[in-house]
Scaffold this active site. Structure first.
Site, PDB file in Angstrom:
ATOM      1  N   SER A  15       1.135  -1.062   0.074  1.00 15.71           N
ATOM      2  CA  SER A  15       0.156  -0.043  -0.189  1.00 15.71           C
ATOM      3  C   SER A  15       1.016   0.973   0.177  1.00 15.71           C
ATOM      4  O   SER A  15       1.832   1.468   0.699  1.00 15.71           O
ATOM      5  CB  SER A  15      -0.895  -0.096   1.487  1.00 15.71           C
ATOM      6  OG  SER A  15      -1.142   1.505   1.231  1.00 15.71           O
ATOM      7  N   LYS A  64     -13.326  -3.946   2.331  1.00 15.71           N
ATOM      8  CA  LYS A  64     -14.698  -2.888   3.118  1.00 15.71           C
ATOM      9  C   LYS A  64     -15.985  -3.252   3.020  1.00 15.71           C
ATOM     10  O   LYS A  64     -16.563  -2.631   3.610  1.00 15.71           O
ATOM     11  CB  LYS A  64     -14.792  -2.438   1.210  1.00 15.71           C
ATOM     12  CG  LYS A  64     -13.360  -1.680   0.778  1.00 15.71           C
ATOM     13  CD  LYS A  64     -13.426  -0.787  -0.367  1.00 15.71           C
ATOM     14  CE  LYS A  64     -12.063  -0.315  -0.368  1.00 15.71           C
ATOM     15  NZ  LYS A  64     -11.516   0.634  -1.829  1.00 15.71           N
ATOM     16  N   GLY A 131     -17.780  -4.051  -6.174  1.00 22.03           N
ATOM     17  CA  GLY A 131     -17.730  -3.251  -4.928  1.00 22.03           C
ATOM     18  C   GLY A 131     -16.691  -2.148  -4.838  1.00 22.03           C
ATOM     19  O   GLY A 131     -17.641  -0.522  -4.748  1.00 22.03           O
ATOM     20  N   ASN A 152     -21.300  -4.834 -17.587  1.00 25.93           N
ATOM     21  CA  ASN A 152     -20.456  -5.332 -17.917  1.00 25.93           C
ATOM     22  C   ASN A 152     -20.605  -6.788 -17.725  1.00 25.93           C
ATOM     23  O   ASN A 152     -21.163  -7.059 -18.588  1.00 25.93           O
ATOM     24  CB  ASN A 152     -21.067  -5.557 -15.469  1.00 25.93           C
ATOM     25  CG  ASN A 152     -19.972  -6.733 -14.793  1.00 25.93           C
ATOM     26  OD1 ASN A 152     -18.349  -5.923 -14.833  1.00 25.93           O
ATOM     27  ND2 ASN A 152     -20.818  -7.076 -13.843  1.00 25.93           N
ATOM     28  N   THR A 154     -20.950  -9.636 -16.735  1.00 24.17           N
ATOM     29  CA  THR A 154     -21.574 -10.792 -16.390  1.00 24.17           C
ATOM     30  C   THR A 154     -22.926  -8.947 -15.745  1.00 24.17           C
ATOM     31  O   THR A 154     -23.112  -8.462 -14.604  1.00 24.17           O
ATOM     32  CB  THR A 154     -21.620 -11.220 -14.781  1.00 24.17           C
ATOM     33  OG1 THR A 154     -20.334 -11.526 -14.910  1.00 24.17           O
ATOM     34  CG2 THR A 154     -22.734 -11.898 -14.233  1.00 24.17           C
TER      35      THR A 154
HETATM   36  P1  ATR Z   1     -13.858  -4.633  -7.044  1.00 24.54           P
HETATM   37  O1  ATR Z   1     -13.528  -5.086  -5.471  1.00 24.54           O
HETATM   38  O2  ATR Z   1     -12.758  -4.490  -7.563  1.00 24.54           O
HETATM   39  O3  ATR Z   1     -14.860  -4.366  -7.901  1.00 24.54           O
HETATM   40  P2  ATR Z   1     -14.879  -7.434  -7.671  1.00 24.54           P
HETATM   41  O4  ATR Z   1     -16.266  -6.694  -6.892  1.00 24.54           O
HETATM   42  O5  ATR Z   1     -14.541  -9.384  -7.611  1.00 24.54           O
HETATM   43  O6  ATR Z   1     -13.790  -6.889  -7.030  1.00 24.54           O
HETATM   44  O7  ATR Z   1     -14.751  -7.188  -8.913  1.00 24.54           O
HETATM   45  C1  ATR Z   1     -14.424  -7.405  -9.970  1.00 24.54           C
HETATM   46  C2  ATR Z   1     -14.852  -6.671 -11.214  1.00 24.54           C
HETATM   47  O8  ATR Z   1     -13.935  -6.446 -12.594  1.00 24.54           O
HETATM   48  C3  ATR Z   1     -16.154  -7.433 -11.950  1.00 24.54           C
HETATM   49  O9  ATR Z   1     -17.304  -5.991 -12.165  1.00 24.54           O
HETATM   50  C4  ATR Z   1     -16.197  -8.180 -13.297  1.00 24.54           C
HETATM   51  O10 ATR Z   1     -16.602  -8.733 -14.082  1.00 24.54           O
HETATM   52  P3  ATR Z   1     -17.913 -10.002 -13.687  1.00 24.54           P
HETATM   53  O11 ATR Z   1     -18.952  -8.898 -12.649  1.00 24.54           O
HETATM   54  O12 ATR Z   1     -18.429 -10.103 -15.021  1.00 24.54           O
HETATM   55  O13 ATR Z   1     -16.501 -10.882 -12.590  1.00 24.54           O
HETATM   56  C5  ATR Z   1     -14.876  -7.158 -13.498  1.00 24.54           C
HETATM   57  N1  ATR Z   1     -13.320  -8.167 -14.441  1.00 24.54           N
HETATM   58  C6  ATR Z   1     -12.467  -8.413 -13.753  1.00 24.54           C
HETATM   59  N2  ATR Z   1     -11.985  -8.928 -14.578  1.00 24.54           N
HETATM   60  C7  ATR Z   1     -12.643  -8.583 -15.849  1.00 24.54           C
HETATM   61  C8  ATR Z   1     -11.925  -8.898 -17.431  1.00 24.54           C
HETATM   62  N3  ATR Z   1     -10.608  -9.735 -17.496  1.00 24.54           N
HETATM   63  N4  ATR Z   1     -12.903  -8.696 -18.155  1.00 24.54           N
HETATM   64  C9  ATR Z   1     -13.976  -8.187 -17.894  1.00 24.54           C
HETATM   65  N5  ATR Z   1     -14.335  -7.590 -17.137  1.00 24.54           N
HETATM   66  C10 ATR Z   1     -13.520  -7.599 -15.352  1.00 24.54           C
END
Ligand code: ATR
Length: 267
Positions: A15, A64, A131, A152, A154
């Site tokens: 960090s 968080k 998040g 997104n 998903t």
């Molecule tokens: P954070 O707290 O950092 O937001 P998270 O809640 O795990 O972490 O969310 C990660 C986000 O990045 C999600 O929207 C994820 O998409 P999915 O919901 O489809 O899993 C997105 N994400 C992570 N890797 C990705 C990738 N290679 N391409 C597109 N979206 C990605």
């Protein structure tokens, strides 16, 4: 007596927050220390920290949400933290523990104040629906965009956020419109060296911001956007500094200077 603060997370050794807050303390003459607090379980570690006299915590991954619940159980979940559903800053007072989320304020201050990118009246696209994105939607909406889309991989997660935040539209990644002025990457794809798969046409002439940051070179998202003809790109180091400044202000009542800090951290 010197007041004690820390950032709690797992992992948290990397960090930058201790360096940022040490800079703020020196610049403002505030008598405080700030360290990392690695933890396996949030509640036990936070309890121990505050029982030993700690004054405030920043909270990073993966805690968080735990922090939001922990603070709410103590009657203090409030302000920006409520809409964000996540807490990144805890302050204690005689009345108890209070939770805040300064991520959205940090993003807006970096965009609007440091980078001169207004959100009001603009078409804004946010990539990702985890998040990190949930934490910044309230302040982004408050800034008055003409349109705010959350896209997104998903799509159901984007739809869930659109249902929770009036004024937010949901989209999948493949069926995305290309008409946006500001594109903000809030996915965690950069952690694994990747970027969200969107059409190159969409980023042309847009301002592209990556909430992920790197101290050396460019993030994969910023590099790709630049190659695709984005008008301008910036990564999230400024957001990290500004959310820290807001935490510092909540704790100390003093607004620390942030100008030039990103350059000195990168140097
Ligand atoms: P954070 O707290 O950092 O937001 P998270 O809640 O795990 O972490 O969310 C990660 C986000 O990045 C999600 O929207 C994820 O998409 P999915 O919901 O489809 O899993 C997105 N994400 C992570 N890797 C990705 C990738 N290679 N391409 C597109 N979206 C990605």
């Amino acid at each position: 007596m010197t007041d004690r603060y820390a950032v709690i997370g797992n992992p948290v050794g990397h960090s930058l927050s201790p360096r940022i807050h040490a800079h703020f303390a020196t610049a403002t003459g505030e008598d405080l220390t700030y360290r990392t607090l690695p933890a396996d379980a949030f509640g036990v570690a936070a309890e121990g920290f505050f029982e030993a006299g700690g004054r405030g915590l920043n909270v990073t991954l993966p805690f968080k949400l735990d922090a939001f619940v922990w603070v709410a159980e103590r009657g203090g979940g409030r302000g920006a933290a409520r809409a964000a559903g996540a807490v990144n800053t805890i302050a204690v007072s005689r009345e108890g523990a209070h939770g805040y989320n300064t991520d959205g304020v940090g993003l807006l201050r970096d965009l609007e104040h440091n980078l001169g990118v207004g959100i009001s009246g603009r078409r804004v696209l946010v990539l990702g629906a985890g998040g990190a994105v949930q934490g910044v939607l309230g302040p982004l909406l408050d800034a008055g965009p003409h349109r705010l889309t959350v896209a997104n991989r998903t799509v159901s997660k984007a739809e869930r956020l659109a249902a929770a935040f009036a004024g937010v539209e949901a989209s999948g990644l493949p069926d995305l419109d290309t008409d946006y002025d500001v594109i903000i990457n809030g996915t965690s794809a950069g952690v694994a060296g990747g970027r969200p798969p969107i059409e190159a046409a969409g980023v042309q002439d847009a301002f592209c911001y990556d909430m992920f940051y790197t101290l050396e070179g460019e993030t994969p998202f910023c590099r790709w956007c630049g190659e695709c003809g984005a008008a301008r790109t910036a990564d999230g180091l400024g957001m990290l500094i500004e959310q820290a400044a807001e935490s510092f202000f909540l704790w100390r009542g003093v607004r620390p200077p942030t100008r030039g800090l990103a350059q000195s951290l990168r140097a």
